[in-house]
Each structure stands twice: as structure tokens, then as C-alpha cells.
Design an enzyme around this catalytic site. Sequence first.
Site, PDB file in Angstrom:
ATOM      1  N   LYS A  24       0.948  -1.511  -0.147  1.00  0.00           N
ATOM      2  CA  LYS A  24      -0.040   0.067   0.045  1.00  0.00           C
ATOM      3  C   LYS A  24       0.956   1.126   0.150  1.00  0.00           C
ATOM      4  CE  LYS A  24      -2.132  -0.567   3.554  1.00  0.00           C
ATOM      5  NZ  LYS A  24      -2.408   0.101   4.626  1.00  0.00           N
ATOM      6  N   LEU A  26       3.850   1.470  -1.090  1.00  0.00           N
ATOM      7  CA  LEU A  26       4.860   2.251  -2.330  1.00  0.00           C
ATOM      8  C   LEU A  26       3.368   2.317  -3.828  1.00  0.00           C
ATOM      9  CD1 LEU A  26       7.224  -0.857  -2.492  1.00  0.00           C
ATOM     10  CD2 LEU A  26       7.455   1.370  -2.653  1.00  0.00           C
ATOM     11  N   ASP A  78       7.145   3.533   5.922  1.00  0.00           N
ATOM     12  CA  ASP A  78       6.605   4.134   4.158  1.00  0.00           C
ATOM     13  C   ASP A  78       6.413   5.825   3.580  1.00  0.00           C
ATOM     14  OD1 ASP A  78       4.963   1.618   3.073  1.00  0.00           O
ATOM     15  OD2 ASP A  78       3.618   2.081   4.354  1.00  0.00           O
ATOM     16  N   LYS A 193      -8.168 -15.758  -8.333  1.00  0.00           N
ATOM     17  CA  LYS A 193      -9.338 -16.036  -7.774  1.00  0.00           C
ATOM     18  C   LYS A 193      -9.990 -14.316  -6.660  1.00  0.00           C
ATOM     19  CE  LYS A 193     -10.892 -20.120  -6.958  1.00  0.00           C
ATOM     20  NZ  LYS A 193     -11.845 -20.765  -7.872  1.00  0.00           N
ATOM     21  N   THR A 194     -11.512 -13.859  -7.275  1.00  0.00           N
ATOM     22  CA  THR A 194     -11.746 -12.998  -6.711  1.00  0.00           C
ATOM     23  C   THR A 194     -12.589 -12.304  -5.310  1.00  0.00           C
ATOM     24  OG1 THR A 194     -13.911 -13.360  -7.680  1.00  0.00           O
ATOM     25  CG2 THR A 194     -12.130 -12.020  -9.492  1.00  0.00           C
ATOM     26  N   VAL A 247       6.366  -6.626  -9.297  1.00  0.00           N
ATOM     27  CA  VAL A 247       7.354  -5.266 -10.399  1.00  0.00           C
ATOM     28  C   VAL A 247       8.731  -6.513  -9.989  1.00  0.00           C
ATOM     29  CG1 VAL A 247       6.082  -3.707 -11.307  1.00  0.00           C
ATOM     30  CG2 VAL A 247       6.750  -3.742  -8.838  1.00  0.00           C
ATOM     31  N   CYS A 386      26.293   6.544  11.412  1.00  0.00           N
ATOM     32  CA  CYS A 386      25.763   6.494  12.415  1.00  0.00           C
ATOM     33  C   CYS A 386      26.867   6.050  13.342  1.00  0.00           C
ATOM     34  CB  CYS A 386      24.319   6.708  12.747  1.00  0.00           C
ATOM     35  SG  CYS A 386      24.160   7.799  14.325  1.00  0.00           S
ATOM     36  N   HIS A 512      22.512  10.190   8.672  1.00  0.00           N
ATOM     37  CA  HIS A 512      22.114   8.516   8.235  1.00  0.00           C
ATOM     38  C   HIS A 512      21.860   9.118   6.871  1.00  0.00           C
ATOM     39  CE1 HIS A 512      21.334   6.111  11.287  1.00  0.00           C
ATOM     40  NE2 HIS A 512      21.206   7.351  12.085  1.00  0.00           N
ATOM     41  N   GLU A 514      21.003   8.258   4.297  1.00  0.00           N
ATOM     42  CA  GLU A 514      20.251   7.109   3.227  1.00  0.00           C
ATOM     43  C   GLU A 514      18.685   7.645   3.764  1.00  0.00           C
ATOM     44  OE1 GLU A 514      21.558   6.332   6.290  1.00  0.00           O
ATOM     45  OE2 GLU A 514      20.339   5.047   7.507  1.00  0.00           O
TER      46      GLU A 514
HETATM   47  N1  GLN Z   1      23.857   3.842  19.343  1.00  0.00           N
HETATM   48  C1  GLN Z   1      24.601   4.989  18.833  1.00  0.00           C
HETATM   49  C2  GLN Z   1      23.377   6.623  19.625  1.00  0.00           C
HETATM   50  O1  GLN Z   1      22.288   6.129  20.252  1.00  0.00           O
HETATM   51  C3  GLN Z   1      23.850   6.028  17.785  1.00  0.00           C
HETATM   52  C4  GLN Z   1      22.586   5.700  17.254  1.00  0.00           C
HETATM   53  C5  GLN Z   1      22.094   5.235  15.290  1.00  0.00           C
HETATM   54  O2  GLN Z   1      23.236   4.942  14.816  1.00  0.00           O
HETATM   55  N2  GLN Z   1      21.535   5.773  14.753  1.00  0.00           N
HETATM   56  O3  GLN Z   1      24.466   7.148  19.505  1.00  0.00           O
END
Ligand code: GLN
Length: 543
Positions: A24, A26, A78, A193-194, A247, A386, A512, A514
Site C-alpha cells: 500500500k 509503494l 512508508d 480468485k476474486t 514488479v 552513525c 543518516h 540514506e
Molecule cells: N546508538 C548510537 C547513539 O545513540 C547510534 C545511533 C544510530 O546509529 N542511529 O548515539
Amino acid sequence: MEEKKTKETKYIFITGGVLSSLGKGLASASIGALLEARGVKVTIQKLDPYINVDPGTMNPFQHGEVFVTDDGAETDLDIGHYERFTSAKMRKINNVTTGGIYYSVIQKERRGDYLGGTVQVIPHITDEIKDRFITVKGDYDVVICEIGGTVGDIEGLPFLEAIRQFRLEMGRRNIIHIHLTLVPYIKSSDELKTKPTQHSVRELREIGIQPDILLCRTDRFLSPDLKKKIALFCSVDKDCVITARDVETIYELPLTLHQEGLDKIIVDLLGLPTKEPNLTMWERIVEKIKSPQTSVVISVVGKYVNLKESYKSLNEAIIHGGIENNATVNIDWIDAEEIERRGPETLLSNVDGILIPGGFGRRGIEGKISAIQYARENKIPFFGICLGMQCAVIEFARNVGNLKEANSSEFAPDTPHPVIDLLSDQDAKGDKGGTMRLGAYPCQLKKNSFAYKAYGKREIYERHRHRYEFNNKYRLQMEEAGLSISGISPDGNLVEIIEIEDHPWFIGGQFHPEFKSSPMNPHPLFREFIKMAIENRDRRRTG
Ligand code: GLN
């Protein structure tokens, strides 16, 4: 509700039936992508029926990743998909939970805002939910609103009641309901199947919601006859029965749904005049993922490696780094405790790059530290995120800086050398809760560093979620031993990035990255890391 405000924005509510994990989130994100491709200004909101006020305190094993926004909200994963698929910037208000709703209703009740009235689910909880729809509007053309959970769950009822009322108040032209269900293929009878879809729609209609569009998750195309049958039983136009086929890559979903005509149906139903969508960007992304020129192996040494949902954004950011380098990245997920048992060379000798992600708690720490030592000594591109950065500092302090017992006070409160520690004002409070550094913080980069080369600018903003920091008492000593501090907060107080210069690529960041990567804008650090891993692989092959 002000009449003027409510006329401006249109809403798409997305519910799910039959079972969870049908995608949902995505689907919502892909609808956002398609509408943006038509020039519609969208934002996406998620309503989660659980009682936690936010997912910040939830165990990653149970709930998957906690996604952090610029404004420091700890949200459902999400929300990460929404940011990766659209240009909408997510904030606290984009993730509403039952806990959050009750929390504010109870605060209002304590303040006496209800003037002595009896506070009830209907209207007080449902009104509070509807108020959140209004808040998120801003200047968007369309708000896509995903309701977590599955129709039929007890805890989802107030949300469904709120969206039922909302459509009455706003009018049919301004709100549509999309329902995601499952159309399973049954091997023994060689049939789709529906029935589960029929039941799920019936359940939705019992609470007064008639879906306008059905997204049918399935592994093959629905035939026109089957669509007709579903349409008839569910009272939906047959063009509005959409095949949501499995997909190969999630970034293909907008294209698949477009081929089924979904975006056209949505804008027609909402009466939104738009141009034909431009989907070249998505086609290019999918093409790059499906026909890579090369491949690399990255080892991710972590704690939650058996549950990929815990590293959702990380996994995606690595894929994005691959896209930018025309490479498929094969991720080798390694349990840090496995490294403790079997030693780093057994598990890491054939990898092109090593990444240590974020995490909490002491389990597996020594395994991570020995993986870092292995990466440093064997000149394998290393990326610490981190906790991964903190472990790199500990490793360096112990094995290069000669502080044999160096540690983080998170894992060893009595260590004589807390190279990673709470800030002194956090210590004084003696209270860990609420002292996390959350959200976007500025960081200034040192010229000629790996980081500067990747970002190509001096000032960056990255998202944080941690309590502990590099301990400034050891800063000089570490720098003298050869650790390069290449990113610091503008006031100079917080160490944000460390590097080792005498190495092909060794970076640890306290943030972070990412969370800020998307397939259209791969994060510079992931792009560089994958590039260096490819170079390392080539060196090993020719070397
Ligand atoms: N545990 C570590 C801290 O609290 C690192 C936390 C993390 O990697 N997001 O600082």
C-alpha cells in the site's frame, strides 16, 4: 472547517484489504509519482492505527525502520517511500498515529477544552483525525492519504469513519477512495480468485465506504472478463479495476500502474485538468536497474540483517548509488556476531566495500569493530553510518591511537576512554529520553576531504537520530594519531564526519545519509562509495 480551504485541495484515500504487506505504501508513493509527472502538486500522509505516539520507540525487528524527516519526526518507513518517489518533503504532520490522536484529545480534555462534555470516539476522535487532514493541506493540489492496516482491523475503524464523513463534507468530486486488495493465483485450479477482493470490498461498504478504484495485487494480468466480474460484484467501473502486478524493481510500479491507465482515471474522477505525464525519468531509472553494466559486492555488517525492513532506506540508497554507477549492487548482509565467532577474514575477504549501518545497544559491537579494522588495514572502501562511524572512532582509538580500552559509554559506561560519549549537558539531565539529536543539522566540510569531493560543496544538511557523540576531549589526540575530522557543526562543537586519509576511501558520518537518497537524486556519499567499491574490485582483479 473553513469552506474556502476545503474547496482547494483534493484527497485520495488509500485503504488495504485481505492481508497486510500488499504494498500500500509503494502504491501510494507511485500514485504520487504519477500525479507529479502530470504537473500536480502532491503530498502524502500516512495514518497508522497503532497506539504508539510515533514509531520512535518501536523495535526495528517488529516494525522495520524508523524513518527520520528533516524536522526530526520519527516516522513509519512508508514515509521514506513517499520521499523517494516524489519531491514532497515529509514532516511530522505527514505521519499520524492513533496514539498521537488520542494524546492530543486527552490533552484537550485535561485542559477543559470540551467544556465538561463527554469525550467520545465519534465525534471527538474522528474530528481530531479530520483536523489532521486539513493541517497537511498547505498549498497542495492533492493529498494522498494512506490508511495503515487492513480493513476489518478493530483499531482502524475510527480512521475509516473519519474518511467516510470527510467525503460527505467535501463532496464526491474532491475525494476518491482507492482500495488495494489481493487477487491470488491458485495453482491447482490454474485460476485467479476474486473472492477475497469481494469480501474485502463488502467489509468496506458495510462501514459506508464505496471504493472508486480497486488496485488488485496479483502476479499476472487480470483478463477483461475477470475485471468485469470484479467490477460487477464490487460496484466499481470496470476501467477502475486495475492490475497491480508484481514488479521486478519497486521503481517500475509507477510505469506499470500508468500502463493500466490509473493516473488518467484518478485525474478524471477528481476533475483535475492536467497534461499527459512525462515518465522519462522513471523509464531511465528502471532501464538502468534492469540492464546494469557491472556489479559489485557490498557487505553490510549489522544487527538486524535478517529483517531487511529494518534497513529499508539503506538498502534503497545502496541501489541508488548503483544506478548512478550503472552497477548492480549485491548486498551481503552479515550478522556482526557472526564476525565475532568466525573472524573478519572468513567473511569479508571477497567483498568490494564494507558498510556498517546505524544501530543501538552493545550486541555485535566487537564484530563491527573488527570488520572496521579489517577494512582499514586491507584498504577496502569503508562507509560507517552513525553507530558505524562511532565504531570506526573506537577502532581507530584502540588500534592506532593506543587507547586499548577505548569505547562508547553506551556499551561500556565505565570505560577509561569514552571516545564516544553523551554531551555533558545530556549527562547532567540523567535522562536519556528526549535527548536524541533528531532531524537535519548543518555540517561544514573540510576542503580536499573524501566528503567534500563527494558533495562538491562546503555546507551540507544531514539527518540525525542518535544520543552519543564524538567526545571532544579526544579530538586533538585522535587527529595527531592521523584521524581526519572532515565535517563539523558550524559552531565547531560536534564532529560530524571522520575519515582516514591514507586509504582509498574511509568515511564515517554521524548522520543518516540514506534518508536523503532517491533514485532521481542518489546521495553523493553512496554514489562515491559504490564508485570506490567498483575501483577496488578492479584493482583486486588486476592486482
Ligand atoms: N546508538 C548510537 C547513539 O545513540 C547510534 C545511533 C544510530 O546509529 N542511529 O548515539
